[in-house]
Structures are given as structure tokens and as C-alpha cells.
Design an enzyme around this catalytic site. Structure first.
Site, PDB file in Angstrom:
ATOM      1  N   ARG A 112      -8.606  -0.949   4.576  1.00 34.03           N
ATOM      2  CA  ARG A 112      -7.669   0.480   4.315  1.00 34.03           C
ATOM      3  C   ARG A 112      -6.073   0.251   4.249  1.00 34.03           C
ATOM      4  O   ARG A 112      -5.874   0.560   3.438  1.00 34.03           O
ATOM      5  CB  ARG A 112      -6.852   1.841   5.208  1.00 34.03           C
ATOM      6  N   ARG A 149       0.873  13.905  13.310  1.00 33.12           N
ATOM      7  CA  ARG A 149       1.310  14.173  11.892  1.00 33.12           C
ATOM      8  C   ARG A 149       1.752  15.337  11.512  1.00 33.12           C
ATOM      9  O   ARG A 149       0.831  15.846  10.048  1.00 33.12           O
ATOM     10  CB  ARG A 149      -0.221  13.279  11.490  1.00 33.12           C
ATOM     11  N   CYS A 164      -3.595  12.166  12.995  1.00 26.16           N
ATOM     12  CA  CYS A 164      -5.521  10.856  13.031  1.00 26.16           C
ATOM     13  C   CYS A 164      -4.804  10.240  14.293  1.00 26.16           C
ATOM     14  O   CYS A 164      -4.138  10.832  15.849  1.00 26.16           O
ATOM     15  CB  CYS A 164      -4.265  10.099  12.129  1.00 26.16           C
ATOM     16  N   ASP A 205       4.738   0.080  12.192  1.00 28.48           N
ATOM     17  CA  ASP A 205       3.318  -0.344  11.573  1.00 28.48           C
ATOM     18  C   ASP A 205       3.172  -1.994  12.065  1.00 28.48           C
ATOM     19  O   ASP A 205       3.120  -2.329  11.679  1.00 28.48           O
ATOM     20  CB  ASP A 205       3.654  -0.123   9.862  1.00 28.48           C
ATOM     21  N   LYS A 214       0.531  -1.402  -0.257  1.00 28.28           N
ATOM     22  CA  LYS A 214       0.248   0.340   0.275  1.00 28.28           C
ATOM     23  C   LYS A 214       1.063   1.166  -0.142  1.00 28.28           C
ATOM     24  O   LYS A 214       0.556   1.963  -0.851  1.00 28.28           O
ATOM     25  CB  LYS A 214      -0.638  -0.149   1.213  1.00 28.28           C
ATOM     26  N   ASN A 215       2.052   1.556   0.704  1.00 25.15           N
ATOM     27  CA  ASN A 215       2.801   2.205   0.933  1.00 25.15           C
ATOM     28  C   ASN A 215       3.547   2.746  -0.122  1.00 25.15           C
ATOM     29  O   ASN A 215       4.354   3.599  -0.227  1.00 25.15           O
ATOM     30  CB  ASN A 215       3.322   2.041   2.488  1.00 25.15           C
TER      31      ASN A 215
HETATM   32  C1  EPZ Z   1       4.057   7.074   6.024  1.00 22.92           C
HETATM   33  O1  EPZ Z   1       3.388   7.738   6.477  1.00 22.92           O
HETATM   34  C2  EPZ Z   1       3.438   5.680   5.721  1.00 22.92           C
HETATM   35  N1  EPZ Z   1       1.939   5.292   5.581  1.00 22.92           N
HETATM   36  C3  EPZ Z   1       2.785   5.329   7.892  1.00 22.92           C
HETATM   37  O2  EPZ Z   1       2.421   4.055   7.293  1.00 22.92           O
HETATM   38  C4  EPZ Z   1       4.182   5.090   8.151  1.00 22.92           C
HETATM   39  O3  EPZ Z   1       3.470   4.590  10.031  1.00 22.92           O
HETATM   40  C5  EPZ Z   1       5.399   5.502   8.768  1.00 22.92           C
HETATM   41  O4  EPZ Z   1       5.748   6.560   6.899  1.00 22.92           O
HETATM   42  C6  EPZ Z   1       6.649   5.511   9.079  1.00 22.92           C
HETATM   43  O5  EPZ Z   1       7.128   4.395   8.518  1.00 22.92           O
HETATM   44  C7  EPZ Z   1       2.559   6.217   4.161  1.00 22.92           C
HETATM   45  O6  EPZ Z   1       3.591   5.646   3.541  1.00 22.92           O
HETATM   46  C8  EPZ Z   1       0.992   6.439   2.769  1.00 22.92           C
HETATM   47  P1  EPZ Z   1       6.277  10.484   8.667  1.00 22.92           P
HETATM   48  P2  EPZ Z   1       4.721   9.489   6.621  1.00 22.92           P
HETATM   49  O7  EPZ Z   1       6.504  10.845   8.150  1.00 22.92           O
HETATM   50  O8  EPZ Z   1       6.015   9.603   5.986  1.00 22.92           O
HETATM   51  C9  EPZ Z   1       7.232  12.691  11.965  1.00 22.92           C
HETATM   52  C10 EPZ Z   1       0.771   2.333   7.375  1.00 22.92           C
HETATM   53  O9  EPZ Z   1      -0.226   1.951   8.580  1.00 22.92           O
HETATM   54  N2  EPZ Z   1       7.101  13.998  11.173  1.00 22.92           N
HETATM   55  O10 EPZ Z   1       7.809   9.148   8.111  1.00 22.92           O
HETATM   56  O11 EPZ Z   1       3.549  10.264   6.630  1.00 22.92           O
HETATM   57  C11 EPZ Z   1       5.950  12.746  11.818  1.00 22.92           C
HETATM   58  O12 EPZ Z   1       5.475  12.937  13.047  1.00 22.92           O
HETATM   59  C12 EPZ Z   1       0.970   4.294   7.535  1.00 22.92           C
HETATM   60  O13 EPZ Z   1       0.706   1.957   6.305  1.00 22.92           O
HETATM   61  C13 EPZ Z   1       7.378  15.438  11.417  1.00 22.92           C
HETATM   62  O14 EPZ Z   1       7.866  15.511  11.954  1.00 22.92           O
HETATM   63  O15 EPZ Z   1       5.286   8.799   8.382  1.00 22.92           O
HETATM   64  C14 EPZ Z   1       6.731  10.627  12.539  1.00 22.92           C
HETATM   65  O16 EPZ Z   1       7.360  10.815  14.293  1.00 22.92           O
HETATM   66  C15 EPZ Z   1       1.295   4.646   9.256  1.00 22.92           C
HETATM   67  N3  EPZ Z   1       7.038  16.504  10.366  1.00 22.92           N
HETATM   68  C16 EPZ Z   1       8.105  10.872  11.822  1.00 22.92           C
HETATM   69  O17 EPZ Z   1       7.729  11.865  11.243  1.00 22.92           O
HETATM   70  C17 EPZ Z   1       6.781  16.152   8.735  1.00 22.92           C
HETATM   71  O18 EPZ Z   1       6.538  16.971   7.912  1.00 22.92           O
HETATM   72  C18 EPZ Z   1       7.471   9.493  10.817  1.00 22.92           C
HETATM   73  O19 EPZ Z   1       7.049  10.199   9.494  1.00 22.92           O
HETATM   74  C19 EPZ Z   1       6.788  14.986   8.798  1.00 22.92           C
HETATM   75  C20 EPZ Z   1       6.886  13.759   9.412  1.00 22.92           C
END
Ligand code: EPZ
Length: 421
Positions: free
Chosen positions: A400, A121, A116, A308, A22-23
Site C-alpha cells: 500500500r 479515525r 482501521c 508513521d 504516497k500521502n
Molecule cells: C494522514 O492521515 C496520513 N494519511 C496518515 O498516514 C498519518 O498517520 C496521519 O495523517 C497523521 O500524520 C494520508 O495522508 C493518506 P489525521 P489523516 O486526520 O489525515 C484525529 C500512513 O501510514 N482526527 O491527521 O487521516 C485522528 O483520529 C497513514 O501513511 C480527528 O479527531 O490523519 C488522529 O488522532 C496512516 N478528527 C489525529 O486527528 C478528524 O476529523 C490525526 O489524524 C480527523 C482526525
């Protein structure tokens, strides 16, 4: 409202096929907008989130046709540049349209994704990265408005936040940089395999990318990209989820269409717990011969143990006698599944961003409610081994991210069915 009903106690056996990730599919579908030409994406899982992305692309004027797990995307000269609230509020990953729309339409208007259940996020790294490429970013009335007559490469974009890098911010910056003028260097890029899969698709489109999958990605901008054909990588989180399904039921299963290299951290923790994981030709055999031992887990960015998989590991440790500590370093509040597991008899207490679990022999089946995608997977896993019947509501969370989960589990001998009531 659909529910899933599970009668616990079956040891899983047989073979399960892993679907596309999915990701990886979500950013790759967004990236297909970067060319006027048609792209064909194969091995795309049929999921709610993928359907949301399909509707989003169609709202932009893009033709999207599924045939089984293959998608034909025909952007042509689409004119849209907006991702409205009604889509983004149901799927925050819609944010990965920001980079492609900015690069293709020179503007984008995307609803702020908001938080969420797993955390606030933020998107500051997305906006910082795109601004570094010359975009003007404004936030008004709950929308991101981004404009750029011409994106220009930037040889030092550091994508680092308090929790490490960001997967989708890395994707967004990469998708914008491939059509920017000049060279871009992303420092502290996310190393998740899904980032590399996206880079492979962009390269097939004619992009010039080096270092994807490492913390430093170098991109030379080009004037235009072609359509391409690409097969989505296997879903490593689905793979890990079925490995834990075998472990938690004391079963013996074969997993096919998976990539063992992507799940080293998961396999390491499960082997540490006493699960046997053997690669035989193209299959991964997962079986349990002795009682599972408690292990400690800390979630980290790739190649660390994936956040995840945290909820699923918590479910496994809740039926593993002894004390285990699971610490969440990526989304420190990602423990919504714990309250529902407690209703099934799980002995756990939360201390900051850690769950301290005192595992017991058997959970008891109960009526439980799913709260997010991976929390619902944890409840299914707990139901597979709980005494009696477990009824899970709000299963749309599961849909999802897991393709036909109850079918796949029933195929492994689980007593599981979906009812509409
Ligand atoms: C991706 O989300 C995945 N989703 C998530 O999977 C996964 O948990 C996550 O990466 C971490 O591996 C998809 O790819 C669609 P991040 P993403 O930005 O990219 C912080 C699932 O269950 N952060 O890597 O949105 C954030 O708060 C989903 O399939 C900032 O601080 O996650 C977190 O603590 C859930 N500023 C960390 O970075 C930003 O601008 C990692 O988040 C962005 C993120």
C-alpha cells in the site's frame, strides 16, 4: 497469498532511491478534479493505494493514464460524485475526494471511512470544516451526503481536535475553499509537508493560497482552475524507513532523491541514538560505527516525530540494549506491530499509549503477520537483523505504501525475496 522471506544478518550498503510521497500523491490526484483541464502529475509512486485512487477517479468518469511514475488525469466534464463503500473500505484516504467533489459537482456522496487497525479515525473535523464553508452535510446509511449550491469563504475555520490538527481535513477544506466565493482562513491547519505540496499544486492550477505549511492558511476563492503539471515531493516516511534499515543492520547506505528538511525529527532521534547522518551533495549518508543507544520518542504532529515512523523506531529500539520509551500521541492505539515483534523475541510492554522496550542483542526470525502499512515495515526491519529466517504474510499491507521494497532492500544487500504461495 504472497509472502516475504528474509534471512537476517546482512549489513546494508549501497544506494537507495526514494520514491514520491504516497500521502502527497493521494490528495493531489483528488485535487486534479477541480479543473476540467488535464493535469500531469510526476514522481507518483506505483502503490496499491495509488491504484485504488486511480480506480476511484475512473469510477467517476475521469480518464487516468499512467506512464511509469507519471500520471495524466483528464477530468473533462465528468459527472460522478460518489466514492462507494468498496473503495473507501480498502482505503480511508478516499475521504480526500469529499472537498474536490463538493467544490466541482456541488454535491458528494462518500462512504464513511470507518476505523482501521491504528484507531477509530473520526472525520468530524472534515465535516466541521466543509459545513463552515456552507455545505449541508447529512450522514445516512453509512454515507456522507454533502451538498452546496455555492460554497462561501469563512474567515475562521478552526481545525482542532483532541489530537491536534488533521492532515486530510486540512487538505479537504483547502480543496473546497479554492473555489468558494470570498476568503477563507484555516486556523490550526496541519503543517505536514504533504499539505504544502498540495497547496503548491493548487497554486499552479491558479488557486490563491498563502501560509500553507504553517498553522494558518489564507485562501482567496477563484471562479475556476486550470490543469497543471506537478512533481510529487519525496516520501519522508520511506526515507525514514530506509534510514532505520541502515541503523538496525549496522550498515552504511546513501539515500538519494530525499529531502533532509522534511525528516529533521527522525534524524534528531537517530543521531541521539548514535547513528551518523551526513548530507553530501544531494545524498544523505547513513552509517553506524558504534552500538546504537536507546532513546525515548514521542510522536507528534509535524514537525514532531511522525506517527508513521513509530513502528519502525520500535523495531530499532527492540534490538538496542537498554530501556527506551516510545509514546504515541497521535494514534494512541497504534501498537499492533508489538505483538508480532514479541513473537520475534522483543521484550516490550505497553503502558497506556507508551511502549516500554528493554532492548536485546538479537531477535529471532519467525513467521509473522503484517497488520497495517507501517507495522509491516517494522516487521521487515526486524527480519533484516533477526537470527535465521523471517516469513511475513499479508504483505499487501506493505504494498500500500512502499514501492518495490524488497527490490530496494535486496539492492542494498539484504537477503530478501517475495514468494507467491
Ligand atoms: C494522514 O492521515 C496520513 N494519511 C496518515 O498516514 C498519518 O498517520 C496521519 O495523517 C497523521 O500524520 C494520508 O495522508 C493518506 P489525521 P489523516 O486526520 O489525515 C484525529 C500512513 O501510514 N482526527 O491527521 O487521516 C485522528 O483520529 C497513514 O501513511 C480527528 O479527531 O490523519 C488522529 O488522532 C496512516 N478528527 C489525529 O486527528 C478528524 O476529523 C490525526 O489524524 C480527523 C482526525
Amino acid at each position: 497469498m504472497e509472502k516475504i522471506i528474509i534471512k537476517g544478518g546482512q549489513k546494508l550498503k549501497g544506494t537507495v532511491k526514494i520514491s514520491g510521497a504516497k500521502n502527497s500523491a493521494l490528495p493531489i490526484l483528488a485535487a486534479s478534479l477541480l479543473s476540467e483541464e488535464t493535469s500531469i502529475i510526476e514522481n507518483v509512486p506505483r502503490l496499491r493505494d495509488i491504484n485504488t485512487m486511480k480506480k476511484l477517479l475512473e469510477s467517476l468518469g475521469v480518464k487516468v493514464n499512467f506512464e511509469g511514475n507519471s500520471v495524466r488525469v483528464e477530468p473533462g466534464n465528468f459527472v460522478g460524485y460518489e466514492a462507494p463503500y468498496e473503495f473507501v473500505s480498502t482505503m480511508r484516504a478516499s475521504i480526500c475526494l469529499l472537498g474536490p467533489l463538493l467544490a466541482r459537482q456541488r454535491k458528494a456522496r462518500i462512504s464513511l471511512p470507518g476505523g482501521c487497525v491504528i484507531g477509530t479515525r473520526p472525520i468530524d473535523l472534515h465535516l466541521k470544516g466543509l459545513a463552515a464553508l456552507g455545505a449541508d452535510i447529512d450522514i445516512r446509511h453509512g454515507y456522507i451526503i454533502a451538498r452546496a449550491e455555492q460554497l462561501s469563504g469563512n474567515d475562521n475555520i478552526y481545525l482542532g481536535g483532541p489530537f491536534g490538527s488533521s492532515v486530510l481535513a486540512t487538505c479537504n477544506v483547502m480543496m473546497a475553499a479554492v473555489l468558494a466565493r470570498g476568503e477563507t482562513v484555516i486556523e490550526n491547519a496541519a503543517c505536514e509537508p504533504e499539505v504544502l505540496d498540495l497547496a503548491n499544486f493548487l497554486t499552479k492550477m491558479g488557486a490563491k493560497i498563502k501560509g500553507a505549511g504553517s498553522h494558518r492558511i489564507i485562501i482567496k476563492g477563484v471562479n475556476e482552475l486550470k490543469g497543471a503539471k506537478h512533481r510529487i515531493m519525496p516520501d519522508r516516511i520511506e526515507t525514514g524507513t530506509y534510514m532505520i534499515a541502515a541503523a538496525i543492520t549496522g550498515g552504511n547506505i546513501n539515500i538519494v532523491n530525499a529531502n533532509l528538511r522534511h525528516i529533521s525529527a527522525i534524524a534528531d532521534r537517530l543521531k541521539q541514538a548514535g547513528v551518523e547522518i551526513i548530507k553530501i551533495d544531494k545524498k544523505i549518508k547513513v552509517r553506524v560505527k558504534d552500538p546504537i543507544r536507546p532513546v525515548d520518542v514521542t510522536t507528534l504532529p509535524y514537525p514532531g516525530f511522525p506517527t508513521d515512523m513509530q513502528a519502525q523506531m520500535t523495531a530499532l529500539m527492540s534490538v538496542t540494549e537498554g530501556i527506551s520509551v516510545i509514546t504515541e500521541k497521535v494514534f494512541p492505539r497504534r501498537f499492533l506491530h508489538v505483538s508480532e515483534l514479541i513473537r520475534m523475541g522483543c521484550r516490550v510492554y505497553l503502558e497506556g499509549s507508551s511502549a516500554i522496550i528493554n532492548g536485546i542483542k538479537r531477535l529471532s526470525g519467525a513467521q509473522v503477520m503484517a497488520s497495517d502499512l507501517r507495522a509491516s515495515a517494522a516487521l521487515v526491519l526486524a527480519g533484516l537483523v533477526a537470527e535465521g529466517q523471517t516469513v511475513i504474510s499479508r504483505v499487501y499491507h506493505l504494498d500500500r505504501g512502499y514501492e518495490r521494497m524488497e527490490e530496494k532492500l535486496a539492492g542494498l544487500g539484504a537477503n530478501i525475496k517475495r514468494v507467491k504461495r
